[in-house]
Scaffold this active site. Structure first.
Site, short mmCIF file in Angstrom:
data_model
loop_
_atom_site.label_atom_id
_atom_site.label_comp_id
_atom_site.label_asym_id
_atom_site.label_seq_id
_atom_site.Cartn_x
_atom_site.Cartn_y
_atom_site.Cartn_z
N SER A 244 9.78 -7.19 -12.55
CA SER A 244 8.93 -7.54 -11.42
C SER A 244 9.62 -7.31 -10.08
CB SER A 244 8.49 -9.00 -11.58
OG SER A 244 7.31 -9.20 -10.86
N HIS A 385 2.55 -11.01 -17.88
CA HIS A 385 3.63 -10.61 -16.99
C HIS A 385 4.92 -11.35 -17.38
CE1 HIS A 385 5.43 -9.19 -13.29
NE2 HIS A 385 5.65 -10.41 -12.86
C1 GTR Z 1 4.21 -11.47 -7.44
C2 GTR Z 1 4.25 -10.23 -6.59
C3 GTR Z 1 4.63 -9.05 -7.43
C4 GTR Z 1 5.81 -9.33 -8.32
C5 GTR Z 1 5.81 -10.74 -8.88
C6 GTR Z 1 7.12 -11.21 -9.51
O1 GTR Z 1 3.81 -12.58 -6.75
O2 GTR Z 1 3.00 -10.06 -6.02
O3 GTR Z 1 4.85 -7.92 -6.60
O4 GTR Z 1 7.00 -9.08 -7.65
O5 GTR Z 1 5.51 -11.67 -7.94
O6 GTR Z 1 8.22 -10.95 -9.02
O7 GTR Z 1 7.03 -11.90 -10.53
#
Ligand code: GTR
Length: 404
Positions: A244, A385
Protein backbone atom coordinates in the site's frame (compact mmCIF):
# COMPACT_ATOMS: atom_id res chain seq x y z
CA UNK A 1 -5.05 24.47 6.10
CA UNK A 2 -7.42 26.91 4.37
CA UNK A 3 -6.28 25.99 0.85
CA UNK A 4 -7.23 22.39 1.41
CA UNK A 5 -10.56 23.34 3.01
CA UNK A 6 -11.38 25.51 0.01
CA UNK A 7 -10.85 22.50 -2.26
CA UNK A 8 -13.17 20.16 -0.34
CA UNK A 9 -15.77 18.59 -2.56
CA UNK A 10 -17.59 15.31 -2.19
CA UNK A 11 -15.54 12.49 -3.70
CA UNK A 12 -17.30 9.57 -5.30
CA UNK A 13 -14.93 6.90 -6.55
CA UNK A 14 -15.64 5.54 -10.02
CA UNK A 15 -15.86 1.75 -10.30
CA UNK A 16 -17.46 1.66 -13.73
CA UNK A 17 -15.06 0.61 -16.56
CA UNK A 18 -17.14 2.54 -19.09
CA UNK A 19 -16.41 5.76 -17.20
CA UNK A 20 -12.65 5.31 -16.85
CA UNK A 21 -12.00 7.70 -19.74
CA UNK A 22 -9.76 7.70 -22.79
CA UNK A 23 -6.03 8.14 -22.54
CA UNK A 24 -2.76 7.59 -24.31
CA UNK A 25 0.18 6.53 -22.19
CA UNK A 26 3.52 8.27 -22.57
CA UNK A 27 6.11 6.04 -24.25
CA UNK A 28 8.92 5.13 -21.82
CA UNK A 29 11.30 5.08 -24.78
CA UNK A 30 10.47 8.63 -25.85
CA UNK A 31 12.61 10.86 -23.64
CA UNK A 32 12.24 14.50 -24.67
CA UNK A 33 12.93 14.51 -28.41
CA UNK A 34 15.01 11.37 -28.15
CA UNK A 35 13.74 7.95 -29.17
CA UNK A 36 15.56 5.32 -27.10
CA UNK A 37 16.55 2.25 -29.08
CA UNK A 38 19.28 0.52 -27.10
CA UNK A 39 20.14 -0.51 -23.59
CA UNK A 40 23.05 1.94 -23.56
CA UNK A 41 20.73 4.77 -24.60
CA UNK A 42 18.28 3.89 -21.86
CA UNK A 43 21.05 3.67 -19.27
CA UNK A 44 22.29 7.10 -20.33
CA UNK A 45 18.85 8.71 -20.27
CA UNK A 46 16.78 6.93 -17.61
CA UNK A 47 17.74 9.60 -15.05
CA UNK A 48 15.62 12.07 -17.04
CA UNK A 49 12.54 10.09 -16.00
CA UNK A 50 13.68 10.04 -12.38
CA UNK A 51 14.05 13.81 -12.50
CA UNK A 52 10.53 14.18 -13.92
CA UNK A 53 9.10 11.99 -11.14
CA UNK A 54 11.03 14.05 -8.59
CA UNK A 55 9.95 17.40 -10.05
CA UNK A 56 6.26 16.55 -10.51
CA UNK A 57 5.41 13.96 -7.90
CA UNK A 58 7.68 12.50 -5.21
CA UNK A 59 10.08 15.40 -4.65
CA UNK A 60 13.88 15.42 -4.69
CA UNK A 61 16.09 12.73 -3.20
CA UNK A 62 19.17 13.74 -1.20
CA UNK A 63 22.35 13.55 -3.25
CA UNK A 64 24.66 13.94 -0.28
CA UNK A 65 25.58 11.00 1.89
CA UNK A 66 25.51 11.22 5.64
CA UNK A 67 27.46 9.83 8.57
CA UNK A 68 25.66 6.61 9.48
CA UNK A 69 26.68 4.33 12.33
CA UNK A 70 25.07 0.98 12.93
CA UNK A 71 25.10 -0.55 16.42
CA UNK A 72 24.01 -4.06 17.31
CA UNK A 73 21.72 -3.70 20.34
CA UNK A 74 20.75 -7.31 20.99
CA UNK A 75 20.82 -10.72 19.43
CA UNK A 76 19.06 -14.00 20.17
CA UNK A 77 17.94 -17.28 18.69
CA UNK A 78 14.29 -17.52 17.75
CA UNK A 79 11.94 -20.06 16.17
CA UNK A 80 13.43 -22.92 18.19
CA UNK A 81 16.96 -22.11 17.06
CA UNK A 82 16.19 -21.94 13.31
CA UNK A 83 16.92 -18.23 13.10
CA UNK A 84 18.87 -15.40 14.70
CA UNK A 85 17.06 -12.15 15.47
CA UNK A 86 19.19 -9.02 15.77
CA UNK A 87 18.09 -5.54 16.77
CA UNK A 88 20.19 -2.81 15.20
CA UNK A 89 20.20 0.90 15.85
CA UNK A 90 21.13 3.13 12.92
CA UNK A 91 22.28 6.62 13.85
CA UNK A 92 22.47 9.51 11.40
CA UNK A 93 24.81 12.35 12.33
CA UNK A 94 23.80 11.94 15.99
CA UNK A 95 20.42 13.49 15.13
CA UNK A 96 18.11 10.70 14.01
CA UNK A 97 17.96 7.08 15.10
CA UNK A 98 16.07 4.17 13.55
CA UNK A 99 15.61 0.67 14.95
CA UNK A 100 15.95 -2.21 12.51
CA UNK A 101 14.99 -5.85 13.08
CA UNK A 102 17.11 -8.36 11.15
CA UNK A 103 15.99 -11.99 11.25
CA UNK A 104 18.20 -14.48 9.43
CA UNK A 105 17.97 -18.24 8.99
CA UNK A 106 20.96 -20.15 10.36
CA UNK A 107 23.02 -20.95 7.32
CA UNK A 108 26.60 -21.69 6.32
CA UNK A 109 26.16 -19.46 3.27
CA UNK A 110 25.23 -15.80 2.88
CA UNK A 111 21.45 -15.51 2.70
CA UNK A 112 19.11 -13.50 0.46
CA UNK A 113 16.65 -11.29 2.35
CA UNK A 114 13.30 -9.58 2.01
CA UNK A 115 13.27 -5.96 3.18
CA UNK A 116 10.34 -3.66 3.84
CA UNK A 117 9.03 -0.97 6.13
CA UNK A 118 6.20 -1.58 8.58
CA UNK A 119 3.33 0.76 9.47
CA UNK A 120 2.84 0.48 13.22
CA UNK A 121 6.11 -0.53 14.80
CA UNK A 122 8.53 -3.46 14.71
CA UNK A 123 6.69 -5.09 17.63
CA UNK A 124 3.73 -5.79 15.34
CA UNK A 125 5.68 -8.29 13.22
CA UNK A 126 5.97 -10.95 15.95
CA UNK A 127 5.12 -11.60 19.59
CA UNK A 128 8.81 -11.86 20.50
CA UNK A 129 9.45 -9.67 23.55
CA UNK A 130 12.99 -8.89 22.45
CA UNK A 131 11.65 -6.44 19.87
CA UNK A 132 11.32 -2.94 21.35
CA UNK A 133 7.84 -1.38 21.23
CA UNK A 134 7.89 1.56 18.81
CA UNK A 135 7.36 4.89 20.55
CA UNK A 136 6.54 7.36 17.77
CA UNK A 137 3.25 8.15 15.99
CA UNK A 138 1.69 5.27 14.06
CA UNK A 139 -1.38 5.18 11.81
CA UNK A 140 -2.90 2.38 13.95
CA UNK A 141 -5.33 3.56 16.58
CA UNK A 142 -7.41 0.61 17.78
CA UNK A 143 -7.36 0.43 21.59
CA UNK A 144 -5.99 -1.21 23.63
CA UNK A 145 -3.20 -2.16 21.21
CA UNK A 146 -2.63 1.42 20.10
CA UNK A 147 -3.77 4.39 22.14
CA UNK A 148 -3.96 7.77 20.41
CA UNK A 149 -1.64 6.49 17.66
CA UNK A 150 0.99 5.24 20.11
CA UNK A 151 1.85 1.53 20.16
CA UNK A 152 1.24 -0.43 23.36
CA UNK A 153 2.85 -3.75 24.34
CA UNK A 154 -0.50 -5.40 23.55
CA UNK A 155 0.19 -4.77 19.85
CA UNK A 156 3.01 -7.34 19.78
CA UNK A 157 2.46 -9.67 16.86
CA UNK A 158 -0.68 -7.83 15.78
CA UNK A 159 0.45 -7.90 12.13
CA UNK A 160 2.47 -11.11 12.16
CA UNK A 161 0.31 -12.38 9.28
CA UNK A 162 1.75 -9.61 7.11
CA UNK A 163 5.31 -10.85 7.65
CA UNK A 164 5.02 -14.67 7.67
CA UNK A 165 8.44 -14.83 9.30
CA UNK A 166 8.61 -18.58 9.80
CA UNK A 167 7.65 -19.30 6.18
CA UNK A 168 10.30 -16.87 4.96
CA UNK A 169 12.95 -18.38 7.25
CA UNK A 170 12.06 -21.96 6.29
CA UNK A 171 12.50 -20.99 2.64
CA UNK A 172 16.06 -19.84 3.40
CA UNK A 173 15.45 -16.09 3.28
CA UNK A 174 15.96 -13.50 5.97
CA UNK A 175 13.64 -10.62 6.73
CA UNK A 176 14.50 -7.02 7.60
CA UNK A 177 12.18 -4.26 8.71
CA UNK A 178 11.91 -0.88 10.41
CA UNK A 179 8.94 1.36 11.21
CA UNK A 180 8.34 4.00 8.55
CA UNK A 181 7.79 6.50 11.38
CA UNK A 182 11.47 6.35 12.32
CA UNK A 183 12.10 8.29 9.09
CA UNK A 184 8.88 10.25 8.94
CA UNK A 185 5.70 9.95 10.97
CA UNK A 186 2.74 9.57 8.64
CA UNK A 187 0.73 12.77 9.03
CA UNK A 188 0.75 16.12 7.30
CA UNK A 189 3.26 17.80 9.64
CA UNK A 190 5.10 14.61 10.62
CA UNK A 191 8.11 15.78 8.60
CA UNK A 192 8.93 18.29 11.34
CA UNK A 193 10.10 15.45 13.56
CA UNK A 194 11.69 13.32 10.82
CA UNK A 195 14.71 13.11 8.55
CA UNK A 196 13.50 15.86 6.21
CA UNK A 197 13.77 18.42 8.98
CA UNK A 198 16.38 17.00 11.35
CA UNK A 199 18.89 16.14 8.62
CA UNK A 200 18.12 19.07 6.30
CA UNK A 201 21.58 20.63 6.59
CA UNK A 202 23.49 17.33 6.39
CA UNK A 203 21.51 16.14 3.37
CA UNK A 204 21.51 19.55 1.72
CA UNK A 205 17.75 19.55 1.05
CA UNK A 206 15.00 21.77 2.45
CA UNK A 207 12.13 19.77 4.06
CA UNK A 208 9.65 21.05 1.41
CA UNK A 209 11.88 19.88 -1.44
CA UNK A 210 10.98 16.26 -0.72
CA UNK A 211 8.17 14.16 0.70
CA UNK A 212 7.20 11.37 3.06
CA UNK A 213 7.61 8.97 0.14
CA UNK A 214 11.13 10.32 -0.31
CA UNK A 215 11.94 10.03 3.39
CA UNK A 216 10.74 6.42 3.48
CA UNK A 217 12.56 5.59 0.24
CA UNK A 218 15.72 7.13 1.67
CA UNK A 219 15.28 5.10 4.87
CA UNK A 220 15.05 1.90 2.83
CA UNK A 221 18.35 2.72 1.15
CA UNK A 222 19.99 3.24 4.54
CA UNK A 223 18.59 -0.12 5.68
CA UNK A 224 20.18 -1.59 2.55
CA UNK A 225 23.50 0.00 3.61
CA UNK A 226 23.11 -1.78 6.94
CA UNK A 227 22.18 -5.09 5.26
CA UNK A 228 25.22 -4.88 3.00
CA UNK A 229 27.45 -4.45 6.06
CA UNK A 230 26.20 -7.67 7.69
CA UNK A 231 28.41 -10.56 6.62
CA UNK A 232 25.71 -13.25 6.91
CA UNK A 233 23.62 -11.44 4.26
CA UNK A 234 24.11 -11.62 0.51
CA UNK A 235 23.95 -7.88 -0.10
CA UNK A 236 23.32 -8.37 -3.81
CA UNK A 237 20.14 -10.31 -3.05
CA UNK A 238 17.99 -7.89 -1.12
CA UNK A 239 14.38 -8.04 -2.30
CA UNK A 240 12.47 -4.87 -1.58
CA UNK A 241 8.75 -5.09 -0.80
CA UNK A 242 6.03 -2.77 0.39
CA UNK A 243 2.30 -2.84 0.97
CA UNK A 244 0.00 0.00 0.00
CA UNK A 245 1.46 3.41 0.92
CA UNK A 246 4.69 1.63 1.80
CA UNK A 247 4.52 -0.03 -1.61
CA UNK A 248 4.54 3.41 -3.20
CA UNK A 249 7.66 4.23 -1.16
CA UNK A 250 9.25 0.90 -2.11
CA UNK A 251 8.74 1.64 -5.81
CA UNK A 252 10.23 5.11 -5.48
CA UNK A 253 13.17 3.61 -3.56
CA UNK A 254 13.70 0.80 -6.06
CA UNK A 255 13.68 3.23 -8.98
CA UNK A 256 16.32 5.40 -7.32
CA UNK A 257 18.48 2.71 -5.73
CA UNK A 258 19.50 0.08 -8.20
CA UNK A 259 21.26 -2.03 -5.57
CA UNK A 260 17.90 -3.63 -4.69
CA UNK A 261 17.83 -7.00 -6.45
CA UNK A 262 14.07 -7.17 -7.03
CA UNK A 263 10.99 -5.13 -6.16
CA UNK A 264 7.56 -6.25 -4.95
CA UNK A 265 4.58 -3.91 -5.04
CA UNK A 266 1.71 -5.23 -2.92
CA UNK A 267 -1.46 -3.28 -3.66
CA UNK A 268 0.44 0.01 -3.93
CA UNK A 269 -2.41 1.51 -5.98
CA UNK A 270 -2.71 5.21 -6.81
CA UNK A 271 0.68 6.90 -6.67
CA UNK A 272 2.26 3.42 -6.75
CA UNK A 273 1.85 0.82 -9.48
CA UNK A 274 -1.60 1.88 -10.72
CA UNK A 275 -1.95 4.11 -13.79
CA UNK A 276 -3.00 7.63 -12.73
CA UNK A 277 -4.70 8.26 -16.08
CA UNK A 278 -7.30 5.60 -15.29
CA UNK A 279 -10.04 7.27 -13.29
CA UNK A 280 -10.96 4.25 -11.17
CA UNK A 281 -10.95 4.03 -7.38
CA UNK A 282 -8.56 6.49 -5.76
CA UNK A 283 -7.51 9.47 -7.89
CA UNK A 284 -4.83 12.17 -7.78
CA UNK A 285 -7.42 14.60 -6.40
CA UNK A 286 -8.39 12.31 -3.59
CA UNK A 287 -4.90 11.11 -2.62
CA UNK A 288 -3.35 14.58 -2.61
CA UNK A 289 -6.18 15.91 -0.44
CA UNK A 290 -6.06 13.02 2.02
CA UNK A 291 -2.28 12.73 2.19
CA UNK A 292 -0.68 16.03 1.17
CA UNK A 293 2.67 15.03 2.67
CA UNK A 294 3.16 12.03 0.37
CA UNK A 295 3.75 14.17 -2.73
CA UNK A 296 5.00 17.65 -3.59
CA UNK A 297 2.25 20.26 -4.13
CA UNK A 298 2.86 20.23 -7.90
CA UNK A 299 1.38 16.74 -8.09
CA UNK A 300 -1.99 17.96 -6.80
CA UNK A 301 -2.21 20.31 -9.78
CA UNK A 302 -2.56 17.26 -12.06
CA UNK A 303 -5.91 16.36 -10.49
CA UNK A 304 -8.53 16.23 -13.27
CA UNK A 305 -5.82 16.77 -15.91
CA UNK A 306 -4.02 13.46 -15.50
CA UNK A 307 -3.39 13.31 -19.25
CA UNK A 308 -0.97 16.21 -18.92
CA UNK A 309 1.37 14.35 -16.57
CA UNK A 310 4.71 13.90 -18.34
CA UNK A 311 4.74 10.25 -17.24
CA UNK A 312 2.49 7.59 -15.80
CA UNK A 313 3.24 4.87 -13.29
CA UNK A 314 4.25 2.26 -15.89
CA UNK A 315 7.37 4.36 -16.36
CA UNK A 316 8.16 4.19 -12.65
CA UNK A 317 7.90 0.39 -12.94
CA UNK A 318 10.06 0.46 -16.09
CA UNK A 319 12.81 2.19 -14.12
CA UNK A 320 13.33 -1.12 -12.25
CA UNK A 321 14.71 -2.72 -15.44
CA UNK A 322 16.31 -5.19 -15.81
CA UNK A 323 15.46 -6.45 -12.30
CA UNK A 324 12.62 -8.82 -11.37
CA UNK A 325 9.38 -7.06 -10.40
CA UNK A 326 6.21 -8.48 -8.87
CA UNK A 327 3.01 -6.40 -8.95
CA UNK A 328 0.16 -7.79 -6.84
CA UNK A 329 -3.46 -6.73 -6.43
CA UNK A 330 -6.46 -7.94 -4.43
CA UNK A 331 -9.99 -8.25 -5.75
CA UNK A 332 -11.42 -6.80 -2.56
CA UNK A 333 -9.21 -3.74 -3.00
CA UNK A 334 -10.81 -2.01 -6.00
CA UNK A 335 -9.77 1.31 -4.44
CA UNK A 336 -6.22 0.66 -5.66
CA UNK A 337 -7.42 -0.27 -9.19
CA UNK A 338 -6.19 -3.83 -9.84
CA UNK A 339 -6.64 -3.46 -13.59
CA UNK A 340 -4.65 -0.22 -13.58
CA UNK A 341 -1.87 -2.07 -11.75
CA UNK A 342 -1.94 -4.93 -14.26
CA UNK A 343 -1.88 -2.63 -17.30
CA UNK A 344 1.00 -0.72 -15.78
CA UNK A 345 3.02 -3.94 -15.29
CA UNK A 346 2.18 -4.99 -18.85
CA UNK A 347 3.64 -1.75 -20.24
CA UNK A 348 7.09 -2.46 -18.74
CA UNK A 349 8.19 -4.84 -21.47
CA UNK A 350 9.45 -2.20 -23.91
CA UNK A 351 12.26 -1.26 -21.57
CA UNK A 352 12.94 -4.85 -20.50
CA UNK A 353 13.24 -5.82 -24.17
CA UNK A 354 16.28 -3.52 -24.42
CA UNK A 355 17.97 -5.93 -21.98
CA UNK A 356 16.76 -8.97 -23.89
CA UNK A 357 14.26 -9.74 -21.11
CA UNK A 358 10.63 -10.69 -21.44
CA UNK A 359 7.61 -9.00 -19.93
CA UNK A 360 3.99 -10.08 -19.71
CA UNK A 361 3.67 -10.32 -23.51
CA UNK A 362 0.14 -11.04 -24.68
CA UNK A 363 -1.02 -12.30 -21.28
CA UNK A 364 -4.43 -10.88 -20.37
CA UNK A 365 -5.59 -9.86 -16.90
CA UNK A 366 -5.69 -13.23 -15.08
CA UNK A 367 -8.47 -14.62 -12.93
CA UNK A 368 -8.20 -14.74 -9.16
CA UNK A 369 -5.23 -16.53 -7.56
CA UNK A 370 -3.48 -17.27 -10.86
CA UNK A 371 -0.06 -15.61 -10.91
CA UNK A 372 1.18 -14.82 -14.42
CA UNK A 373 4.56 -13.93 -15.91
CA UNK A 374 8.05 -14.74 -14.76
CA UNK A 375 10.67 -11.99 -14.37
CA UNK A 376 7.75 -9.55 -14.39
CA UNK A 377 4.90 -11.16 -12.45
CA UNK A 378 1.40 -10.25 -11.53
CA UNK A 379 -1.41 -11.69 -9.48
CA UNK A 380 -4.80 -10.66 -8.26
CA UNK A 381 -5.94 -12.72 -5.32
CA UNK A 382 -9.28 -12.89 -3.63
CA UNK A 383 -9.76 -11.10 -0.33
CA UNK A 384 -9.23 -7.65 1.04
CA UNK A 385 -6.54 -4.96 1.04
CA UNK A 386 -3.73 -6.70 2.93
CA UNK A 387 -0.51 -8.66 2.49
CA UNK A 388 -1.21 -12.21 3.53
CA UNK A 389 0.03 -15.78 3.48
CA UNK A 390 -1.00 -16.30 -0.14
CA UNK A 391 0.95 -13.23 -1.21
CA UNK A 392 4.03 -14.42 0.69
CA UNK A 393 3.87 -17.87 -0.85
CA UNK A 394 4.07 -16.20 -4.27
CA UNK A 395 6.86 -13.81 -3.23
CA UNK A 396 8.96 -16.65 -1.81
CA UNK A 397 8.54 -18.63 -5.04
CA UNK A 398 9.42 -15.50 -7.04
CA UNK A 399 12.49 -14.90 -4.85
CA UNK A 400 13.67 -18.49 -5.29
CA UNK A 401 13.18 -18.46 -9.06
CA UNK A 402 14.32 -14.96 -9.98
CA UNK A 403 16.79 -13.89 -7.30
CA UNK A 404 18.34 -16.85 -5.52
C1 GTR B 1 -5.43 4.54 1.85
C2 GTR B 1 -4.87 5.32 0.69
C3 GTR B 1 -4.17 4.39 -0.25
C4 GTR B 1 -3.25 3.42 0.46
C5 GTR B 1 -3.82 2.95 1.78
C6 GTR B 1 -2.83 2.24 2.71
O1 GTR B 1 -6.13 5.32 2.72
O2 GTR B 1 -5.92 5.98 0.06
O3 GTR B 1 -3.48 5.14 -1.24
O4 GTR B 1 -2.00 3.99 0.64
O5 GTR B 1 -4.35 3.96 2.52
O6 GTR B 1 -1.67 2.63 2.86
O7 GTR B 1 -3.26 1.27 3.34
Amino acid sequence: STTIMAQQKPFVANYDESKVGQFTLPDPLQIGSKQISSQADWEKNRATWLTLFADHMYGQMPKKSIKQSNTLISQKEILGGKAIQSIWKMDFAGKVQATVVVILPKSSKKVPVFMGLNFCGNQTISTDEGIPVFDKYVVCNNEPKFIKNISQAASRGDWASRWQIEKVIDAGFGTITAACGDFEEDFATGYKNGVRTKLASELGLKPEAWTANGAWAWGLSRMLDLAQSIKEIDGKKVILHGHSRLGKAALWSGANDRRFAAIISNESGEGGAALSRRIYGETIWRITNSFPHWFIPTYATYADRENELPFDQHILLSLMAPRPVYVASAFGDQWSDPKGEFLSAKEMEKVYALYGKKGLGNIEMPGLNQPVGKLIRYHIRDGKHDINEYDWEQYIKFGKEEVR
